[in-house]
Design an enzyme around this catalytic site. Structure first.
Site, PDB file in Angstrom:
ATOM      1  N   ALA A  97       0.854  -1.192   0.000  1.00 53.65           N
ATOM      2  CA  ALA A  97       0.000   0.000   0.000  1.00 53.65           C
ATOM      3  C   ALA A  97       0.890   1.243   0.000  1.00 53.65           C
ATOM      4  O   ALA A  97       2.027   1.197   0.481  1.00 53.65           O
ATOM      5  CB  ALA A  97      -0.883  -0.013   1.228  1.00 53.65           C
ATOM      6  N   GLU A 147      -0.157  -9.353  -0.806  1.00 52.92           N
ATOM      7  CA  GLU A 147      -1.596  -9.661  -0.777  1.00 52.92           C
ATOM      8  C   GLU A 147      -2.167  -9.697  -2.199  1.00 52.92           C
ATOM      9  O   GLU A 147      -2.988 -10.544  -2.537  1.00 52.92           O
ATOM     10  CB  GLU A 147      -2.326  -8.627   0.082  1.00 52.92           C
ATOM     11  CG  GLU A 147      -1.983  -8.828   1.561  1.00 52.92           C
ATOM     12  CD  GLU A 147      -2.515  -7.726   2.456  1.00 52.92           C
ATOM     13  OE1 GLU A 147      -2.233  -6.549   2.153  1.00 52.92           O
ATOM     14  OE2 GLU A 147      -3.196  -8.038   3.434  1.00 52.92           O
TER      15      GLU A 147
HETATM   16  C1  LIG Z   1      10.330  -1.389  -0.751  1.00 55.81           C
HETATM   17  C2  LIG Z   1      11.629  -1.266  -0.007  1.00 55.81           C
HETATM   18  C3  LIG Z   1      12.152  -2.632   0.374  1.00 55.81           C
HETATM   19  C4  LIG Z   1      12.644  -0.567  -0.943  1.00 55.81           C
HETATM   20  O1  LIG Z   1      13.844  -0.365  -0.238  1.00 55.81           O
HETATM   21  P1  LIG Z   1      15.027   0.518  -0.880  1.00 55.81           P
HETATM   22  O2  LIG Z   1      16.134   0.457   0.114  1.00 55.81           O
HETATM   23  O3  LIG Z   1      15.274   0.068  -2.256  1.00 55.81           O
HETATM   24  O4  LIG Z   1      14.468   1.982  -1.004  1.00 55.81           O
HETATM   25  P2  LIG Z   1      13.882   2.949   0.108  1.00 55.81           P
HETATM   26  O5  LIG Z   1      13.470   2.201   1.320  1.00 55.81           O
HETATM   27  O6  LIG Z   1      14.808   4.074   0.286  1.00 55.81           O
HETATM   28  O7  LIG Z   1      12.552   3.436  -0.598  1.00 55.81           O
HETATM   29  C5  LIG Z   1      12.605   4.212  -1.768  1.00 55.81           C
HETATM   30  C6  LIG Z   1      11.521   5.238  -1.710  1.00 55.81           C
HETATM   31  O8  LIG Z   1      10.258   4.580  -1.772  1.00 55.81           O
HETATM   32  C7  LIG Z   1       9.438   4.990  -0.703  1.00 55.81           C
HETATM   33  N1  LIG Z   1       8.565   3.858  -0.361  1.00 55.81           N
HETATM   34  C8  LIG Z   1       8.928   2.595  -0.135  1.00 55.81           C
HETATM   35  N2  LIG Z   1       7.861   1.826   0.111  1.00 55.81           N
HETATM   36  C9  LIG Z   1       6.804   2.651   0.047  1.00 55.81           C
HETATM   37  C10 LIG Z   1       5.410   2.449   0.199  1.00 55.81           C
HETATM   38  N3  LIG Z   1       4.894   1.222   0.478  1.00 55.81           N
HETATM   39  N4  LIG Z   1       4.612   3.501   0.086  1.00 55.81           N
HETATM   40  C11 LIG Z   1       5.100   4.725  -0.200  1.00 55.81           C
HETATM   41  N5  LIG Z   1       6.406   4.990  -0.374  1.00 55.81           N
HETATM   42  C12 LIG Z   1       7.236   3.949  -0.262  1.00 55.81           C
HETATM   43  C13 LIG Z   1      10.417   5.315   0.400  1.00 55.81           C
HETATM   44  O9  LIG Z   1       9.815   6.146   1.343  1.00 55.81           O
HETATM   45  C14 LIG Z   1      11.526   5.988  -0.392  1.00 55.81           C
HETATM   46  O10 LIG Z   1      11.146   7.317  -0.665  1.00 55.81           O
HETATM   47  P3  LIG Z   1      11.741   8.524   0.205  1.00 55.81           P
HETATM   48  O11 LIG Z   1      11.254   9.722  -0.496  1.00 55.81           O
HETATM   49  O12 LIG Z   1      11.149   8.395   1.583  1.00 55.81           O
HETATM   50  O13 LIG Z   1      13.228   8.361   0.239  1.00 55.81           O
HETATM   51  C15 LIG Z   1      11.452  -0.423   1.247  1.00 55.81           C
HETATM   52  O14 LIG Z   1      11.197   0.905   0.906  1.00 55.81           O
HETATM   53  C16 LIG Z   1      10.353  -0.894   2.135  1.00 55.81           C
HETATM   54  O15 LIG Z   1      10.555  -1.763   2.941  1.00 55.81           O
HETATM   55  N6  LIG Z   1       9.184  -0.265   2.000  1.00 55.81           N
HETATM   56  C17 LIG Z   1       8.054  -0.510   2.859  1.00 55.81           C
HETATM   57  C18 LIG Z   1       7.274  -1.677   2.390  1.00 55.81           C
HETATM   58  C19 LIG Z   1       6.086  -1.857   3.268  1.00 55.81           C
HETATM   59  O16 LIG Z   1       6.128  -1.682   4.460  1.00 55.81           O
HETATM   60  N7  LIG Z   1       4.967  -2.252   2.673  1.00 55.81           N
HETATM   61  C20 LIG Z   1       3.719  -2.416   3.359  1.00 55.81           C
HETATM   62  C21 LIG Z   1       2.922  -1.181   3.269  1.00 55.81           C
HETATM   63  S1  LIG Z   1       1.454  -1.202   4.285  1.00 55.81           S
HETATM   64  C22 LIG Z   1       0.422  -2.247   3.445  1.00 55.81           C
HETATM   65  O17 LIG Z   1       0.743  -2.725   2.419  1.00 55.81           O
HETATM   66  C23 LIG Z   1      -0.909  -2.449   4.067  1.00 55.81           C
HETATM   67  C24 LIG Z   1      -1.736  -3.546   3.430  1.00 55.81           C
HETATM   68  O18 LIG Z   1      -1.522  -4.763   4.045  1.00 55.81           O
HETATM   69  C25 LIG Z   1      -3.209  -3.385   3.591  1.00 55.81           C
HETATM   70  C26 LIG Z   1      -3.704  -2.108   3.431  1.00 55.81           C
HETATM   71  C27 LIG Z   1      -5.181  -2.082   3.517  1.00 55.81           C
HETATM   72  C28 LIG Z   1      -5.454  -0.726   3.178  1.00 55.81           C
HETATM   73  C29 LIG Z   1      -6.633  -0.239   3.712  1.00 55.81           C
HETATM   74  C30 LIG Z   1      -6.526   1.196   3.838  1.00 55.81           C
HETATM   75  C31 LIG Z   1      -7.693   1.569   4.569  1.00 55.81           C
HETATM   76  C32 LIG Z   1      -7.564   2.852   5.182  1.00 55.81           C
HETATM   77  C33 LIG Z   1      -8.754   3.125   5.922  1.00 55.81           C
HETATM   78  C34 LIG Z   1      -8.832   2.325   7.143  1.00 55.81           C
HETATM   79  C35 LIG Z   1      -9.803   2.996   7.974  1.00 55.81           C
HETATM   80  C36 LIG Z   1      -9.952   2.242   9.169  1.00 55.81           C
HETATM   81  C37 LIG Z   1     -11.152   2.727   9.871  1.00 55.81           C
HETATM   82  O19 LIG Z   1     -11.088   3.824  10.434  1.00 55.81           O
HETATM   83  O20 LIG Z   1     -12.113   1.950   9.909  1.00 55.81           O
END
Ligand SMILES: CC(C)(COP(=O)(O)OP(=O)(O)OC[C@H]1O[C@@H](n2cnc3c(N)ncnc32)[C@H](O)[C@@H]1OP(=O)(O)O)[C@@H](O)C(=O)NCCC(=O)NCCSC(=O)C[C@@H](O)CCCCCCCCCCCCC(=O)O
Length: 718
Positions: A61, A103
C-alpha cells in the site's frame, strides 16, 4: 497507474507503474481494477499476468496515502475481483512483493518469482497488520506457524524460501515476466476451482491453542509495548476459527484499531524519518545532492580496542581493504583473534562472506600511508587523539580523509592538528560497532562537503544509517543523554530507587532502564569524562558537594566508582550481580543503605515519587535539549534526532523518537511541565524550556513536518 498490453495474442498483461516501488496508490488501484475488467472482457485473452515496472513487483500500500483521506477503489474489493476472475491470473514477482504487494500476489491464482525477489509482510513495522486479506490467505496457504512467524515479525523471505513454504509456485533465474507469460499460456484452460486461496480450509494443527499461546508470549516478550504484533496474532487466529468472510471482517476490525493508533502514526513517521536522514544538510548549507563523495577503496583503523575491532569488522564485511593498527604487539594479536572470531560468527549467523583476507594487521602507524580514509578509534583522551592526528597528517597521502570515532570530543580541535582540517570529520559508531546500525557523522566548522558526503556514504556501505550532525560536546545523542542521566541521579537523591526509575523507563518501552544501561556499559566511563572535565572533586560534605558551576550536580555516580562499583564488570554498580561479568541485575540492599546515608549527610528528605514524575523528569529535559540542538543548528531536523535515539539509544520505535513523542504529548504540555519542575528545582538549567520549544509551543503545536519552517527562520525571529 497500471497499463495494459497484450502479449503473444492471448495473455493480458497488467503492469504496475508507480516509481520507485510501485506502491498501490489510488491511481494504481484504479488502474488494476480497470485493466482487470478489460482483460476479462476481451474474448481473445485467455489468461492474465500482473507484474511491476522496473523489476519491482510491488512495495505494498502507498504509505504516504495513510495520512490523508482515502480515495480510489479500496484494496480488499480489488483483490477479491482478481481472485474471483474467470481467467487464470499469474503474478510475476520481480524484486519485491511486500505487504499489500504480497496480498495482491496471493489473490492471483499462480505466483512465479525471480530468484532474487524478496517477499514478506512488513506491516507490523508500520504498526499495522496485512489488511487486504493477508492474515486470512497466508495461513490457508502455508499453515499457521509459518504465517505467525512472517506476519508478527515482518521477516522477509527469499524466493527460494517462499517456494519451500508454498507461497510461490515457481522460481526462475531468467526473466520472471517471460516465465509468467509462458506459465499463463500453459494454464489458460485449467480449472481455477483449486486455485482460489480464500476457499481453502485453514489447516488446524492439533496443538493449536499452544501455538497461539506461545506466539502471544513471544510477541509480548519482544514487543516492548508495541500493539501491532499481538494484534497480528489475533488476526491469524481468526483465520483458523472463522470462515473466510467472517475472518475478513475480523481482519478489518483489527486493522482499523491499529490504523487509528498513535503507534501506527509514530512508526510510519519513523519509516520516512529513517529515509529522510540520508538527504542531509549542514548548518553552513552543504547538502547531500550537491556534495560528491570521494572514492574509498582502502581504509585504516587506528586502535583495536572494542570499538576499533567492531569498526574493522564492519569495514571488511562491506568489502573495504582494511589496515588495522595497534601499536602493542600483544594487543594486536588479541585483537586479530577477536576480529577473526567476529567475522566467523557473522558468516555463520548472518551469512556475511568471510573477509579475513581483507584485513592487514600492523603495529606501525606508518602502514596507513596509502589508505584513502582513516578511522582513529583509540580511547577518549584528547591529548592522545591529538598526537595521533598530528602523526596521521604527516603520514597519510594527500587527500586522505581523517576520521575520529570519538563519542563527544571536539572535532575542530583535532582538525586543527592537521594540515588539511577540511578533511577531518567524526564518525561516531555505537557499540558493538559491527552490529549497531547507527553512525553519527560529525562535521566541524571546517569540514568540507566532500568529507561529509564520503563519511555518509561509507556508513551506508557498511549497512549503517548515517546521520550528519554538527560539532558540539556529545554531538546529538550523548549531549541529550547527559540531561537524562542527570535527572535519573537527582531522582535517586530525592527518594527514588534505581529499580523504580528503570521500571518506569522499561514500561515506556526502553529495552533497559538508565541504571541497567549504566551498569552494562560501565560506570567508570562517565566517571573518567567527569574527572577530565574537573567535575569530580575530593570528597567533602555540605551543599557545595552537589553544586558545580552554580548548578545542581549529583556526585552519586562518582561515589559508586570510588567504591569500585563499575557495574556488571565488577559485579556491583547500581545493582548487584552474582559475579563480576554477571548479567542478571538484582536490587542491592547495600545501595539502599548507601542512598539513605547519602541523603542524611546532605540534608535531603526522601519523598514518594510517582511514575509520571519519573517519566517526565527523565524525558522532558532530554527533549528540551533536542530543541536546543535544533535551535543551535547541530541537527538539521527532528527526524535526525529521532533516528539517532531509536537506533542508538533504545528509544521505542513505536513512540517515533523523542521529538515525535513531544509532538504527540503536545509542546505546550512539555513546556508547562518543564516550567513546573523548574520552579521546584531552579538550580537545574536543563529544566528551562529553550526558545525554539517555547516558540513552537506558542504557535499552537504545529505538525512535526512543519517545524523546519520555523527552525529555518533567522534566529532573531525565534
Ligand atoms: C520497498 C523497499 C524494500 C525498498 O527499499 P530501498 O532500500 O530500495 O528503497 P527505500 O526504502 O529508500 O525506498 C525508496 C523510496 O520509496 C518509498 N517507499 C517505499 N515503500 C513505500 C510504500 N509502500 N509507500 C510509499 N512509499 C514507499 C520510500 O519512502 C523511499 O522514498 P523517500 O522519499 O522516503 O526516500 C522499502 O522501501 C520498504 O521496505 N518499504 C516498505 C514496504 C512496506 O512496508 N509495505 C507495506 C505497506 S502497508 C500495506 O501494504 C498495508 C496492506 O496490508 C493493507 C492495506 C489495507 C489498506 C486499507 C486502507 C484503509 C484505510 C482506511 C482504514 C480505515 C480504518 C477505519 O477507520 O475503519
Amino acid at each position: 497507474m497500471a497499463f495494459y498490453s497484450r502479449v503473444s495474442g492471448s495473455v493480458g498483461m497488467i503492469t504496475l507503474q508507480n516509481p520507485p516501488v510501485n506502491a498501490l496508490s489510488a491511481a494504481v488501484r484504479q488502474g488494476i481494477v480497470d485493466t482487470m475488467h478489460r482483460a476479462l472482457s476481451e474474448p481473445e485473452v485467455k489468461s492474465v499476468v500482473i507484474c511491476g515496472q522496473n523489476g519491482k513487483f510491488c512495495g505494498g500500500a502507498d504509505i504516504r496515502e495513510f495520512g490523508a483521506k482515502m480515495t480510489g477503489p479500496p484494496l480488499v474489493p480489488m483483490v477479491h475481483l482478481i481472485e474471483a476472475a474467470s481467467k487464470p491470473v499469474v503474478a510475476a514477482i520481480e524484486g519485491i512483493a511486500l505487504g499489500g504487494g504480497l496480498e495482491l500476489a496471493l489473490s492471483c491464482h499462480y505466483r512465479i518469482a525471480h530468484s532474487k525477489a524478496r517477499l514478506g509482510f512488513p506491516e507490523v513495522a508500520l504498526g499495522l497488520l496485512p489488511g487486504a486479506g493477508g492474515t486470512q490467505r497466508l495461513p490457508r496457504l502455508i499453515g499457521v506457524p509459518a504465517s505467525l512467524d512472517l506476519i508478527t515479525t515482518g521477516r522477509q523471505v527469499t524466493a527460494a524460501e517462499a517456494r519451500q513454504l508454498g507461497i510461490v509456485d515457481e522460481v526462475t533465474d531468467l526473466n520472471a515476466v517471460d516465465a509468467a507469460v509462458k506459465f499463463a499460456q500453459s494454464v489458460a484452460d485449467k480449472s481455477l476451482d483449486a486455485r482460489r486461496i480464500s476457499t481453502y480450509p485453514c489447516p488446524r494443527p492439533p496443538d493449536l491453542d499452544t501455538i497461539f499461546e506461545r506466539a502471544m508470549q513471544q510477541v509480548r516478550r519482544s514487543a516492548r509495548g508495541a500493539i501491532a504484533p499481538g494484534t497480528c496474532v489475533q488476526a491469524v487466529h481468526a483465520a483458523v476459527t472463522l470462515p473466510y468472510a467472517k475472518g475478513m471482517e475480523r481482519e478489518r476490525e483489527l486493522f482499523s484499531v491499529l490504523f487509528n493508533s498513535g503507534q501506527a502514526r509514530a512508526l510510519q513517521y519513523y519509516f520516512f524519518a529513517q529515509r529522510a536522514v540520508s538527504r542531509w544538510s549542514t548548518a553552513s548549507g552543504a547538502r547531500w545532492d550537491t556534495s560528491k563523495p570521494r572514492p574509498v577503496h582502502k581504509a585504516a583503523v587506528i586502535g583495536l580496542g572494542t570499538m576499533g575491532r567492531g569498526i574493522t569488522v564492519s569495514l571488511a564485511q562491506a568489502g573495504f581493504s582494511v589496515v588495522a593498527v595497534e601499536t602493542q604487539e600483544k594487543q594486536l594479536l588479541e585483537a586479530k583473534q577477536a576480529v577473526s572470531g567476529m567475522l566467523e560468527r557473522g558468516a555463520k549467523r548472518r551469512g556475511v562472506p568471510l573477509a579475513h583476507d581483507k584485513i592487514k594487521y600492523s603495529c606501525s602507524v606508518q602502514a596507513v600511508a596509502d589508505v584513502d580514509l582513516v578511522i582513529e578509534a583509540v580511547f577518549e583522551d584528547m591529548a592522545l587523539k591529538k598526537t595521533i592526528f598530528q602523526q596521521l597528517s604527516a603520514i597519510c597521502k594527500p587527500g586522505a580523509l581523517l576520521c575520529t570515532n570519538t563519542s563527544g570530543l571536539d572535532i575542530d580541535e583535532l582538525a586543527s592538528q592537521t594540515q588539511s582540517p577540511e578533511l577531518v570529520v567524526g564518525m561516531h559508531f555505537f557499540a558493538p560497532a559491527h552490529v549497531m546500525q547507527l553512525l553519527e557523522v560529525v562535521y566541524g566548522p571546517r569540514s568540507c562537503p566532500e568529507a561529509v558526503a564520503t563519511a555518509m556514504q561509507m556508513g551506508k556501505k557498511m549497512g549503517k544509517v548515517s546521520v550528519a550532525v554538527g560539532n558540539c560536546r556529545g554531538f546529538v545523542g550523548n549531549r541529550m543523554l547527559k540531561l537524562y542521566l542527570e535527572q535519573a541521579f537527582f531522582l535517586l537523591e530525592e527518594g527514588a530507587t534505581p529499580e523504580q526509575v528503570d521500571q518506569v523507563l522499561e514500561e515506556f518501552g526502553f529495552p533497559m532502564g538508565v541504571f541497567k544501561v549504566s551498569d552494562l556499559s560501565g560506570l567508570d566511563i562517565g566517571w573518567k569524562v567527569r574527572k577530565a572535565d574537573g567535575l569530580v572533586l575530593p570528597a567533602f560534605t555540605g551543599t557545595s558537594a552537589r553544586i558545580r558551576g552554580g548548578s545542581r550536580y549529583s556526585p552519586l555516580g562518582d561515589l559508586l566508582c570510588e567504591q569500585g562499583r563499575f557495574g556488571q564488570k565488577t559485579g556491583k554498580g547500581w545493582y548487584q550481580y552474582d559475579k563480576p561479568g554477571g548479567r542478571v541485575a538484582k536490587p542491592d540492599p547495600w545501595l539502599f543503605g548507601f542512598l539513605e546515608d547519602y541523603r542524611a549527610q546532605h540534608g535531603l528528605v526522601a519523598r514518594r515519587i510517582d511514575h509520571q514524575e519519573v517519566l517526565e523528569r527523565c524525558l522532558y529535559p532530554l527533549i528540551n535539549e533536542g530543541f536546543q540542538i535544533l535551535q543551535d543548528g547541530i541537527a538539521a531536523g527532528p527526524e535526525d534526532i529521532d533516528v539517532i535515539y531509536v537506533l542508538g539509544y533504545g528509544w521505542p520505535r513505536h513512540r517515533g523518537g523523542p521529538m515525535f513523542y513531544a509532538s504527540q504529548v503536545g509542546l505546550d504540555k512539555v513546556v508547562e511541565r518543564l516550567e513546573h519542575y523548574q520552579q521546584i528545582h531552579p538550580d537545574v538549567p536543563g529544566l528551562q524550556p529553550c526558545r525554539l520549544l517555547r516558540k513552537l509551543a506558542a504557535i499552537s503545536n504545529p505538525a512535526i513536518h512543519k517545524w523546519r519552517e520555523v527552525i529555518q527562520k533567522p534566529r532573531s525571529q525565534l
